[in-house]
Write a protein that holds these residues in place. Structure first.
Motif, short mmCIF file in Angstrom:
data_model
loop_
_atom_site.label_atom_id
_atom_site.label_comp_id
_atom_site.label_asym_id
_atom_site.label_seq_id
_atom_site.Cartn_x
_atom_site.Cartn_y
_atom_site.Cartn_z
N ILE A 218 4.79 -41.34 -26.66
CA ILE A 218 5.02 -40.15 -27.90
C ILE A 218 3.67 -39.32 -27.33
O ILE A 218 3.82 -37.85 -27.67
CB ILE A 218 4.35 -41.07 -29.26
N VAL A 219 2.39 -39.84 -27.41
CA VAL A 219 1.26 -38.79 -27.26
C VAL A 219 1.11 -38.40 -25.82
O VAL A 219 1.25 -36.74 -25.55
CB VAL A 219 0.16 -39.06 -27.46
N LEU A 220 2.34 -38.30 -25.19
CA LEU A 220 3.16 -38.47 -22.87
C LEU A 220 3.55 -36.66 -23.67
O LEU A 220 3.45 -35.82 -23.29
CB LEU A 220 3.00 -38.80 -22.54
N LEU A 221 4.33 -37.25 -24.41
CA LEU A 221 5.17 -37.10 -24.70
C LEU A 221 4.92 -35.19 -25.66
O LEU A 221 5.26 -34.27 -25.36
CB LEU A 221 6.47 -36.84 -25.82
N ALA A 222 4.16 -35.20 -26.88
CA ALA A 222 3.11 -34.25 -27.50
C ALA A 222 2.43 -33.42 -26.61
O ALA A 222 2.50 -32.08 -26.45
CB ALA A 222 2.37 -34.79 -27.92
N THR A 223 1.76 -34.05 -25.68
CA THR A 223 1.17 -33.12 -24.45
C THR A 223 1.88 -32.87 -23.15
O THR A 223 1.48 -31.23 -23.19
CB THR A 223 0.44 -34.38 -23.61
N LEU A 224 3.06 -33.38 -23.02
CA LEU A 224 4.16 -32.62 -22.09
C LEU A 224 4.61 -30.90 -23.31
O LEU A 224 4.21 -29.84 -22.51
CB LEU A 224 5.77 -33.34 -22.13
N ALA B 229 1.82 -49.66 -7.79
CA ALA B 229 0.58 -49.12 -6.85
C ALA B 229 0.81 -47.29 -6.97
O ALA B 229 0.04 -46.87 -7.53
CB ALA B 229 -0.07 -49.48 -6.48
N PRO B 230 2.22 -47.25 -5.80
CA PRO B 230 1.58 -46.37 -5.55
C PRO B 230 2.84 -45.02 -6.15
O PRO B 230 2.50 -43.67 -6.27
CB PRO B 230 3.21 -45.91 -4.42
N VAL B 231 4.01 -45.83 -7.33
CA VAL B 231 4.13 -44.81 -8.66
C VAL B 231 3.16 -44.01 -8.96
O VAL B 231 3.05 -43.36 -10.16
CB VAL B 231 4.83 -46.11 -8.90
N LEU B 232 2.24 -45.18 -9.74
CA LEU B 232 0.64 -44.58 -10.89
C LEU B 232 -0.12 -44.02 -9.95
O LEU B 232 -0.52 -43.00 -10.35
CB LEU B 232 0.19 -46.60 -10.89
N LEU C 83 -0.22 -36.74 -10.46
CA LEU C 83 0.06 -35.12 -11.50
C LEU C 83 0.05 -34.51 -11.84
O LEU C 83 -0.64 -33.68 -12.37
CB LEU C 83 1.84 -35.46 -10.72
N MET C 84 -0.85 -35.89 -13.01
CA MET C 84 -0.86 -35.45 -14.23
C MET C 84 -2.41 -35.08 -14.38
O MET C 84 -2.46 -33.80 -14.75
CB MET C 84 -1.50 -36.65 -15.04
N LEU D 100 3.72 -33.57 -15.78
CA LEU D 100 3.81 -34.77 -16.29
C LEU D 100 5.35 -35.10 -16.12
O LEU D 100 5.39 -36.06 -16.80
CB LEU D 100 3.84 -33.81 -17.86
N LEU D 101 6.24 -34.57 -16.07
CA LEU D 101 7.43 -35.21 -16.28
C LEU D 101 8.06 -36.52 -15.52
O LEU D 101 8.08 -37.22 -16.12
CB LEU D 101 8.76 -34.60 -15.00
N PRO D 102 7.66 -36.73 -13.95
CA PRO D 102 7.14 -38.41 -13.57
C PRO D 102 6.34 -39.03 -14.09
O PRO D 102 7.13 -40.16 -14.65
CB PRO D 102 7.33 -37.68 -12.51
#
Length: 185
Positions: A143-149, A72-75, A81-82, A163-165
């Protein structure tokens, strides 16, 4: 190509300056990004909480599985952050690149929203096939998160760094998902 005098500006954004949004609109947009991210995270947490007492509690897990109270805290942190990263992108001038970046961001949020029900929900319903289906979803999400980054990076380095974390967590969660799927065989 970088435009002279404005770090991060590309030839695509040069000459298409738009006025910065008002402070109240900017704050409202940040709050909207945070609420949407919180809703996605909360949906996953609700599904996970239900499964934590069910099939997941008795499933074989790899030794690197964190305690249940870590999730929960990590999410909350990663989704927060996102949202800030998306808001930083939103603050850049309106361009096709910004629209594309925010569209890919929404797609990765949607995949993130699908993963928890796929992993925790399907695991309780279809057994060992559930984690395998969820593995497909989380690979696509990574894959999509990397593309977003990469898209964010083109517009604002700070937005991309936010987005890195989340990317690191998705990769970690992917290893957990894969290990649980293999152990369920």
């Amino acid at each position: 190509m970088i435009e002279q005098g404005r770090p991060g500006a590309t030839t695509a954004t040069a000459g298409r300056e738009t006025p910065r949004p008002s402070r109240s609109r900017s704050i409202a947009t940040l709050l909207a990004f945070l609420v949407i991210s919180a809703a996605v995270a909360a949906t996953g947490a609700l599904v996970a909480a239900h499964a934590a007492a069910g099939w997941y509690a008795t499933a074989d897990k790899p030794m690197w599985t964190p305690a249940d109270d870590v999730f929960a805290p990590v999410l909350a942190l990663t989704y927060g952050l996102m949202a800030i990263g998306a808001w930083l992108v939103w603050q850049t001038p309106e361009t096709e690149e910004r629209s594309a970046a925010l569209t890919v961001y929404i797609l990765q949020l949607a995949l993130g929203a699908v993963w928890a029900p796929a992993f925790f929900g399907l695991g309780g319903v279809v057994g060992a096939a559930g984690p395998w289906a969820a593995l497909v979803v989380i690979v696509l999400a990574a894959i999509v998160l990397l593309a977003t980054l990469f898209r964010f990076w083109e517009l604002t380095r700070a937005g991309a760094v936010m987005l890195l974390p989340a990317f690191a967590w998705v990769l970690y969660a992917m290893t957990l998902n894969a290990a649980i799927a293999v152990l369920a065989l």
